[in-house]
Design an enzyme around this catalytic site. Structure first.
Site, PDB file in Angstrom:
ATOM      1  N   GLY A 102       0.813  -1.213   0.000  1.00 51.45           N
ATOM      2  CA  GLY A 102       0.000   0.000   0.000  1.00 51.45           C
ATOM      3  C   GLY A 102       0.845   1.260   0.000  1.00 51.45           C
ATOM      4  O   GLY A 102       2.076   1.210   0.010  1.00 51.45           O
ATOM      5  N   ASP A 151       1.955  -8.736   2.469  1.00 54.15           N
ATOM      6  CA  ASP A 151       0.711  -8.185   1.944  1.00 54.15           C
ATOM      7  C   ASP A 151      -0.076  -9.312   1.302  1.00 54.15           C
ATOM      8  O   ASP A 151       0.501 -10.279   0.791  1.00 54.15           O
ATOM      9  CB  ASP A 151       0.984  -7.086   0.914  1.00 54.15           C
ATOM     10  CG  ASP A 151      -0.172  -6.092   0.817  1.00 54.15           C
ATOM     11  OD1 ASP A 151      -1.323  -6.537   0.681  1.00 54.15           O
ATOM     12  OD2 ASP A 151       0.098  -4.883   0.879  1.00 54.15           O
ATOM     13  N   GLU A 202      -0.898  -9.171  -4.199  1.00 60.65           N
ATOM     14  CA  GLU A 202       0.433  -9.429  -4.752  1.00 60.65           C
ATOM     15  C   GLU A 202       0.915  -8.346  -5.698  1.00 60.65           C
ATOM     16  O   GLU A 202       2.121  -8.150  -5.858  1.00 60.65           O
ATOM     17  CB  GLU A 202       0.464 -10.794  -5.455  1.00 60.65           C
ATOM     18  CG  GLU A 202      -0.287 -10.867  -6.779  1.00 60.65           C
ATOM     19  CD  GLU A 202      -1.762 -11.172  -6.616  1.00 60.65           C
ATOM     20  OE1 GLU A 202      -2.392 -11.544  -7.618  1.00 60.65           O
ATOM     21  OE2 GLU A 202      -2.283 -11.039  -5.486  1.00 60.65           O
ATOM     22  N   ALA A 222       0.698  -1.779   8.987  1.00 61.14           N
ATOM     23  CA  ALA A 222      -0.058  -0.825   8.168  1.00 61.14           C
ATOM     24  C   ALA A 222      -1.212  -1.486   7.433  1.00 61.14           C
ATOM     25  O   ALA A 222      -2.014  -0.796   6.800  1.00 61.14           O
ATOM     26  CB  ALA A 222       0.873  -0.144   7.159  1.00 61.14           C
ATOM     27  N   ILE A 238      -0.214   1.598  12.639  1.00 61.52           N
ATOM     28  CA  ILE A 238      -0.596   2.773  11.862  1.00 61.52           C
ATOM     29  C   ILE A 238      -2.094   2.971  12.039  1.00 61.52           C
ATOM     30  O   ILE A 238      -2.902   2.193  11.535  1.00 61.52           O
ATOM     31  CB  ILE A 238      -0.255   2.601  10.372  1.00 61.52           C
ATOM     32  CG1 ILE A 238       1.214   2.221  10.187  1.00 61.52           C
ATOM     33  CG2 ILE A 238      -0.592   3.876   9.608  1.00 61.52           C
ATOM     34  CD1 ILE A 238       2.189   3.215  10.765  1.00 61.52           C
ATOM     35  N   LYS A 258      -9.702   8.976  12.054  1.00 62.45           N
ATOM     36  CA  LYS A 258     -11.096   8.527  12.083  1.00 62.45           C
ATOM     37  C   LYS A 258     -11.408   7.666  13.305  1.00 62.45           C
ATOM     38  O   LYS A 258     -12.568   7.332  13.558  1.00 62.45           O
ATOM     39  CB  LYS A 258     -11.431   7.772  10.792  1.00 62.45           C
ATOM     40  CG  LYS A 258     -11.451   8.678   9.557  1.00 62.45           C
ATOM     41  CD  LYS A 258     -11.738   7.895   8.304  1.00 62.45           C
ATOM     42  CE  LYS A 258     -11.918   8.843   7.101  1.00 62.45           C
ATOM     43  NZ  LYS A 258     -10.709   9.637   6.818  1.00 62.45           N
ATOM     44  N   LYS A 303     -10.527   0.915  13.903  1.00 64.93           N
ATOM     45  CA  LYS A 303      -9.206   1.452  14.216  1.00 64.93           C
ATOM     46  C   LYS A 303      -9.091   1.815  15.700  1.00 64.93           C
ATOM     47  O   LYS A 303      -8.033   1.666  16.314  1.00 64.93           O
ATOM     48  CB  LYS A 303      -8.907   2.676  13.344  1.00 64.93           C
ATOM     49  CG  LYS A 303      -8.334   2.335  11.981  1.00 64.93           C
ATOM     50  CD  LYS A 303      -7.007   1.603  12.116  1.00 64.93           C
ATOM     51  CE  LYS A 303      -6.357   1.327  10.784  1.00 64.93           C
ATOM     52  NZ  LYS A 303      -5.072   0.591  10.935  1.00 64.93           N
ATOM     53  N   ASN A 354      -5.324  12.139   6.344  1.00 65.32           N
ATOM     54  CA  ASN A 354      -5.223  11.707   4.952  1.00 65.32           C
ATOM     55  C   ASN A 354      -3.826  11.920   4.396  1.00 65.32           C
ATOM     56  O   ASN A 354      -3.149  12.892   4.739  1.00 65.32           O
ATOM     57  CB  ASN A 354      -6.230  12.484   4.093  1.00 65.32           C
ATOM     58  CG  ASN A 354      -7.654  12.243   4.544  1.00 65.32           C
ATOM     59  OD1 ASN A 354      -8.277  11.267   4.171  1.00 65.32           O
ATOM     60  ND2 ASN A 354      -8.177  13.140   5.378  1.00 65.32           N
TER      61      ASN A 354
END
Length: 623
Positions: free
Chosen positions: A304, A326, A329, A376, A418, A422, A434, A459
């Site tokens: 990401g 991740d 891929e 993350a 991370i 929000k 979160k 953001n």
């Protein structure tokens, strides 16, 4: 003639030497006949004195000019230093000439008159400077006449940077711009001139001056303005129809260029959205590189936007092994290939894995034994998570729980989550998940030798979930640009800035903290849309329309970075703050997580959201 001047450097050098020879000779003989009363006596009785002195004079002046590098300097680029060297060369030549002739004629009946020494030296020096100044002026005029189709430019900033830009553009035969005026907010500079460029007003006069002079390009040449000041000036510039360009920060030139003037033209570049937002520059080298050197670092969500930048900075700061994890891929492959190319000696591992699978996560930790974990990986799209809360819960909450437990079990030194703005008084499922992740991190820290911490920010410009790529795509297709609400605001940060601060927070963490990054001033999304349209060379509402669509499910008008009960503590980094941990009962949390896990599979979506509301105080679902 112009081909001679623009030809090889050796020919110009010999031309200047020949001109100097003529000037030295003329200066010497003219001074004799100007300063002595009886020239006929000189020619009849002192001709040997005059001719020997002439040979010494020419030789000494040539040697002095050669020793001071007067024939190696690029006089087209000459500055005060070069002219100062010329004055030194002249002074040394006169002194040596006097001493040499005194020794030669120590037993001679006559002496060279003192006035000859000084007059000949003055005339020779003035002539040499004139030749070099004329050469420089001719070259400058030649370049100006040879330029065609140059765009008219206004320069913002008449300080050191602005002057360097004007000089650099004047000297370059290939540049595409004609500077017609400059502006500066220092009243003392109003009406002054840099070269042939007048400081015609302040930044508030930019719209008037661009229209008056037919300006096509505005160049920002301010080296030490604050982010707020840059944003103010950028908003003024964006209201014109001019191209917006900039010179990178002055510190870059100090590090990367020996001569600011020689580099400045090549450094002119287009404005970016980051420039229009006017964020202050953050020194990404601020945290100590020793923190990551020699460490085994694992990054989840490595494909990401945030995860890939975490990988880049971990590699750059000397991680002994980098483990990238991740489930997607494509992104993982891209960052893998990038780092293989940039860091040939890096011990790099790329693992396709789903953090929801506890056994798979445990196996990765057992195999690679990371010292530091940056977590993350998460589902982040607010509207999508509103319609699929069970996926947000499984991935964000229980994926984090799997990673955190594995970190504890396998003796990870430090775990950095991370998080997101929000998570503060959440109004959507993503924010609530979160917040639960933060609760897990704080609870695990109290029961584990691993130092668990979280970093919360808003953001990231240009990230996959950011509104910026969406707006750019809408502009490229001819519009309209769709904004949810006229008053909606968000905090924005560049990805490199965010990750460097995450690294800094991870370094200073001692466990249990929720670090809050200084996101600067909030930005109205409507203003952001207008900036992007202007940055594309178009006029908002004229070339590209903007539509107000209404808030999406789970969205709110503004984001908060700190919960009221957390308080705020400063750190050694003025961009990073710490929220005091909230008291969480571990037994209650883990019991609630067990119930939530059962609810994911057995209950309806409404029941699942209700359970989240029980776990997260302040969660008011807006959808």
């Amino acid at each position: 003639m112009s081909s001679f001047w623009t030809g090889g450097a050796k020919y110009r050098k010999y031309f200047i030497m020949a001109a100097d020879f003529f000037l030295f000779s003329m200066s010497y003989f003219v001074s004799w006949f100007m300063m002595v009363r009886r020239p006929d006596v000189v020619l009849s009785e002192r001709i040997d004195l005059m001719l020997i002195g002439y040979c010494v004079f020419v030789i000494v002046f040539f040697l002095s000019f050669w020793l001071f590098g007067m024939y190696e300097s690029l006089w087209r680029y000459a500055e005060a230093y070069e002219f100062l060297k010329c004055m030194y060369a002249i002074a040394v030549a006169v002194v040596v000439f006097m001493f040499a002739t005194w020794l030669i004629f120590i037993n001679h009946e006559y002496r060279i008159p003192l006035t000859v020494y000084f007059v000949s030296g003055t005339m020779a020096g003035a002539g040499a400077l004139y030749v070099r100044t004329a050469y420089r002026a001719y070259r400058s005029t030649l370049h100006q006449k040879g330029a065609k189709n140059r765009k008219k430019m206004l320069i913002v900033g008449a300080g050191e940077m602005g002057a360097a830009v004007i000089q650099g553009l004047e000297r370059s035969p290939f540049h595409r711009f004609e500077v017609v005026c400059a502006v500066d907010d220092d009243p003392a500079k109003r009406g002054r001139r840099i070269r042939q460029v007048t400081v015609a007003g302040t930044t508030n006069d930019i719209p008037r001056l661009t229209e008056r002079h037919g300006v096509q390009v505005i160049l920002m040449a301010i080296s030490h303005a604050t982010g707020k000041e840059k944003r103010r000036i950028s908003s003024i510039c964006a209201k014109t129809k001019c191209e917006l360009k900039k010179i990178p920060d002055f510190l870059d030139f100090e590090e990367n260029a020996q001569s600011l003037e020689a580099e400045v033209v090549s450094r002119i570049e287009d404005f970016s959205l980051e420039d229009l937002l006017g964020r202050d520059v953050v020194d990404v080298k601020r945290f100590r590189q020793k923190f990551l050197a020699g460490q085994v670092v694992m990054v989840t969500g490595a494909g990401g936007t945030i995860g890939s930048e975490l990988c880049r900075q971990a590699a750059a700061h000397g991680a002994s092994r980098l483990v990238m994890v991740d489930v997607v891929e494509n992104g993982l492959y891209e960052i893998q290939q990038e780092l293989i190319y940039k860091f040939r000696d890096l011990n790099l591992v790329a693992e396709v894995a789903n953090i929801r699978e506890e056994a798979r996560v445990d196996a990765l930790f057992a195999e690679y034994k990371p010292n530091l974990v940056y977590h993350a990986a998460a589902h982040k799209h607010v509207p999508l998570m509103e319609s699929a809360p069970e996926e947000a819960v499984k991935n964000n909450i229980f994926g984090t729980l799997n990673i955190a437990r594995a970190a504890d079990l396998h003796g990870v030194k430090r775990f950095v989550l991370i998080s997101s703005d929000k998570a503060v008084n959440p109004t959507n499922v993503y924010g609530a998940t979160k917040r639960v992740c933060e609760m897990i991190v704080q609870t695990m820290n109290a029961e584990s030798a691993t130092e668990f911490t979280a970093v919360r920010f808003g953001n990231v410009l240009g990230s996959n979930g950011s509104v910026v790529p969406l707006f750019k795509a809408q502009i490229a297709s001819g519009g309209p640009v769709r904004v949810m609400h006229k008053e909606i605001i968000r905090y924005f940060m560049t990805v490199s800035e965010a990750v460097s601060l995450v690294m800094s927070a991870g370094e200073m963490a001692r466990g249990g903290e929720i670090f809050v990054l200084d996101m600067g001033d909030p930005v109205k999304i409507l203003d952001l849309a207008e900036m992007l349209i202007r940055l594309s060379g178009l006029e908002p509402y004229k070339d590209i329309n903007i539509e107000i669509t209404g808030l999406r499910p789970g969205e709110k008008l503004y984001e908060e970075l700190l919960m009221s009960e957390e308080g705020m503590k400063t750190t050694s980094n003025n961009k990073i703050f710490i929220g005091s941990p909230i008291d969480i009962r571990p037994k209650y949390l883990f019991e609630a997580l067990d119930t939530l896990k059962k609810a994911v599979h057995a209950s309806s979506r409404d029941a699942l959201v209700c359970k989240l509301k029980e776990m997260v105080p302040g969660f008011e679902n807006m959808s």
